[in-house]
Enzyme design. Structure first.
Site, mmCIF file in Angstrom:
data_model
loop_
_atom_site.group_PDB
_atom_site.id
_atom_site.type_symbol
_atom_site.label_atom_id
_atom_site.label_comp_id
_atom_site.label_asym_id
_atom_site.label_seq_id
_atom_site.Cartn_x
_atom_site.Cartn_y
_atom_site.Cartn_z
ATOM 1 N N ARG A 76 72.355 69.960 -10.179
ATOM 2 C CA ARG A 76 71.210 70.422 -10.959
ATOM 3 C C ARG A 76 71.644 71.656 -11.748
ATOM 4 N NH1 ARG A 76 66.835 74.290 -9.563
ATOM 5 N NH2 ARG A 76 65.161 73.900 -11.030
ATOM 6 N N HIS A 120 65.120 77.040 -17.957
ATOM 7 C CA HIS A 120 65.257 77.932 -16.800
ATOM 8 C C HIS A 120 65.298 79.377 -17.322
ATOM 9 C CE1 HIS A 120 66.629 77.935 -12.342
ATOM 10 N NE2 HIS A 120 66.392 79.192 -12.655
ATOM 11 N N GLU A 165 60.090 76.731 -12.258
ATOM 12 C CA GLU A 165 59.231 77.805 -11.753
ATOM 13 C C GLU A 165 58.399 78.509 -12.828
ATOM 14 O OE1 GLU A 165 61.479 80.556 -9.385
ATOM 15 O OE2 GLU A 165 61.997 79.040 -7.904
ATOM 16 N N ASN A 288 60.940 74.449 -5.068
ATOM 17 C CA ASN A 288 61.900 75.479 -4.654
ATOM 18 C C ASN A 288 61.294 76.249 -3.506
ATOM 19 O OD1 ASN A 288 63.464 74.629 -6.761
ATOM 20 N ND2 ASN A 288 63.208 76.483 -8.006
ATOM 21 N N TYR A 290 62.042 79.204 -0.402
ATOM 22 C CA TYR A 290 62.884 80.231 0.215
ATOM 23 C C TYR A 290 62.256 80.883 1.443
ATOM 24 C CZ TYR A 290 65.884 79.880 -3.872
ATOM 25 O OH TYR A 290 66.741 79.405 -4.829
ATOM 26 N N GLU A 359 65.618 73.674 -4.799
ATOM 27 C CA GLU A 359 66.341 74.900 -4.450
ATOM 28 C C GLU A 359 65.957 75.311 -3.040
ATOM 29 O OE1 GLU A 359 65.933 78.348 -7.052
ATOM 30 O OE2 GLU A 359 66.119 77.074 -8.818
HETATM 31 C C1 BGC Z 1 62.072 87.230 -7.073
HETATM 32 C C2 BGC Z 1 62.813 86.402 -8.113
HETATM 33 C C3 BGC Z 1 62.907 84.989 -7.624
HETATM 34 C C4 BGC Z 1 61.538 84.456 -7.242
HETATM 35 C C5 BGC Z 1 61.681 83.178 -6.501
HETATM 36 C C6 BGC Z 1 60.719 86.648 -6.853
HETATM 37 O O1 BGC Z 1 60.022 87.397 -5.935
HETATM 38 O O2 BGC Z 1 61.998 88.534 -7.480
HETATM 39 O O3 BGC Z 1 64.096 86.923 -8.330
HETATM 40 O O4 BGC Z 1 63.516 84.193 -8.577
HETATM 41 O O5 BGC Z 1 60.822 85.343 -6.407
HETATM 42 O O6 BGC Z 1 60.484 82.627 -6.156
HETATM 43 C C1 BGC Z 2 65.230 80.648 -9.247
HETATM 44 C C2 BGC Z 2 66.680 80.982 -9.296
HETATM 45 C C3 BGC Z 2 66.933 82.220 -8.466
HETATM 46 C C4 BGC Z 2 66.578 81.912 -7.045
HETATM 47 C C5 BGC Z 2 66.762 83.056 -6.084
HETATM 48 C C6 BGC Z 2 64.615 80.801 -7.919
HETATM 49 O O1 BGC Z 2 63.452 81.488 -8.108
HETATM 50 O O2 BGC Z 2 64.977 79.389 -9.794
HETATM 51 O O3 BGC Z 2 67.029 81.146 -10.641
HETATM 52 O O4 BGC Z 2 68.220 82.666 -8.573
HETATM 53 O O5 BGC Z 2 65.240 81.528 -6.956
HETATM 54 O O6 BGC Z 2 65.908 84.096 -6.387
#
Ligand code: BGC
Ligand code: BGC
Length: 455
Positions: A76, A120, A165, A288, A290, A359
């Protein structure tokens, strides 16, 4: 089997143009809003820019060799509009198209599916000068650019992702000051939300107009999984998630979104017919993921506004509570169950669309080790643990009936992490920025074994 992934499940890694390419003045590329922003004193953490990044514009063959070695099914990556349409007059820059065509052809030769993101965040500065995403014309410009790319790369692309995003491209960029153009307008970000939604719909139509109905279309959202107070979570769900999901997949904005933003936004920028344009069938929804948020209702409005509060206009009475550790190097909490819960919830609410994790990954304080024989290693056990636990969570969601078709690690290699520049490392490949040497981390070797065994 609970811990085995189906043979046709797609494993990959992800990157984005401005984060890896560098070569910002080469072959006719015009500046983007991220060039302008990163060159503005104080805008990024240490003044870092994407001028060089991982120099992938020149080193893409090395990156491709890494992908081959890794054995991924798909890659990707994003296409930079500033390379394709560097002027406001619509003239196409063939050198830009040539660059991406070489990558696509090389991927296909290696049996790797190209999963393309059309946007992006590197918006041409000439569109930024006209208001960027606050200007509805930007949506139409993105659709024109999409037609150009679809015409040239056409049948060779596996999946066309319109936007990455839009939450970041609107709230974080126009509401807060963290991403380009960094205007800090709070509720002034809502027009950007809508124009991004409109762009998505127009871009899907542009792809299908060129390539027919069989072209596989997608969008990637960073959906928030909120925990804590139910009212606070409901509000954030409307602002962060449903403001995108509902127009795209249901053809309407939630009435409750209008209700909670009454007094700060009149939504008069939504024109008749827009929702029909936005509401296009998509073949897969990219997510995505995290970490998660922990929320509470507050009895005081959040002033001065934190970054969190300015990314959630309409929720000034919501508090972000500290989350339980351990945290990643970004300060984000680690909550693999959140990925499971999010996938299950999205599928329950929008059952018609298959899902893909576009992601997932972790920033760590990686240390480069030079071994006795001169070889180099990075022992990133925490990242391996993170990836493994998230894959288990994703697999569990699949056992419960979630149609998940793929998973992409962010990122193939360390790169320009936006506001944080080169201070945060998300790669499974270490980049020595002084030499641009690429060193596969332990997580790379782990992921390679994982893909090979699919278990
Ligand atoms: C961060 C960004 C990141 C995004 C991901 C934000 O809180 O500052 O850098 O890409 O979250 O969801
Ligand atoms: C974004 C990426 C970024 C990553 C980590 C995502 O929000 O798509 O570009 O580097 O999170 O923050």
């Amino acid at each position: 089997m609970e811990n085995t992934f189906p043979q046709d499940f797609v494993f990959g890694t992800a990157t984005a143009s401005y984060q890896i390419e560098g070569a910002v003045n080469e072959d006719g590329r015009c500046p983007s809003i991220w060039d302008t922003f990163s060159h503005t004193p104080g805008a990024t953490l240490a003044g870092d820019t994407g001028d060089v990044a991982t120099d992938s514009y020149h080193r893409w063959r090395e990156d491709l060799a890494l992908l081959k070695d890794l054995g991924v099914d798909a890659y990707r990556f994003s296409i930079a509009m500033p390379r394709i349409m560097p002027t406001p007059n619509g003239v196409v820059n063939d050198k830009g198209l040539d660059f991406y065509e070489r990558i696509v052809d090389a991927l296909l030769e290696s049996g790797i599916k190209p999963v393309v993101t059309l946007y992006h965040w590197d918006l041409p500065q000439y569109l930024g000068d006209e208001g960027g995403w606050l200007n509805r014309k930007t949506a139409y410009a993105l659709a024109d650019y999409t037609s150009v790319v679809a015409k040239r790369l056409g049948d060779r692309i596996d999946t066309w992702t319109t936007l990455n995003e839009p939450w970041c491209s609107s709230y974080l960029s126009y509401g807060a000051k963290e991403h380009a153009p960094g205007l800090g307008l709070g509720p002034g970000a809502f027009p950007a939300v809508h124009h991004l939604n409109l762009a998505h719909g127009l871009m899907v139509q542009a792809v299908r107009a060129e390539l027919g109905e069989s072209a596989k279309c997608s969008v990637t959202l960073n959906l928030a999984l909120n925990r804590g107070d139910a009212d606070a979570c409901h509000r954030l769900d409307l602002i962060s998630n449903r403001a995108f999901l509902d127009p795209m997949l249901r053809g309407r904005y939630p009435d409750e979104l209008f209700a909670i933003t009454k007094g700060i936004c009149d939504w008069s920028f939504v024109q008749p017919g827009d929702l029909e344009q936005i509401h296009q069938p998509i073949d897969v929804l990219g997510i995505n993921y995290y970490s998660t948020n922990l929320l509470a209702m507050s009895d005081r409005p959040q002033f001065p506004q934190s970054t969190e509060a300015s990314t959630a206009p309409g929720a000034s009475d919501v508090d972000w509570l500290p989350t339980e550790g351990p945290h990643t190097d970004m300060g984000w909490n680690i909550d693999p169950d959140g990925l499971h819960d999010l996938l299950v919830r999205v599928h329950d609410n929008y059952p018609e669309v298959p899902l893909m994790v576009t992601e997932n990954g972790m920033a760590c304080k990686d240390q480069l080790v030079v071994n006795d024989d001169g070889s180099k290693s990075v022992h990133d056990a925490d990242r391996i643990d993170y990836l493994q636990r998230h894959l288990v969570a994703a697999r569990r969601a699949m056992s419960e009936g979630v149609p998940l078709t793929g998973y992409f690690v962010w990122s193939l290699l360390d790169n320009f992490e936006w506001y944080f520049g080169y201070a945060k490392r998300f790669g499974i490949t270490y980049v020595d920025y002084a030499t641009q040497e690429r060193i596969p981390k332990d997580s790379f070797l782990w992921y390679r074994n994982f893909i090979a065994s699919r278990a």
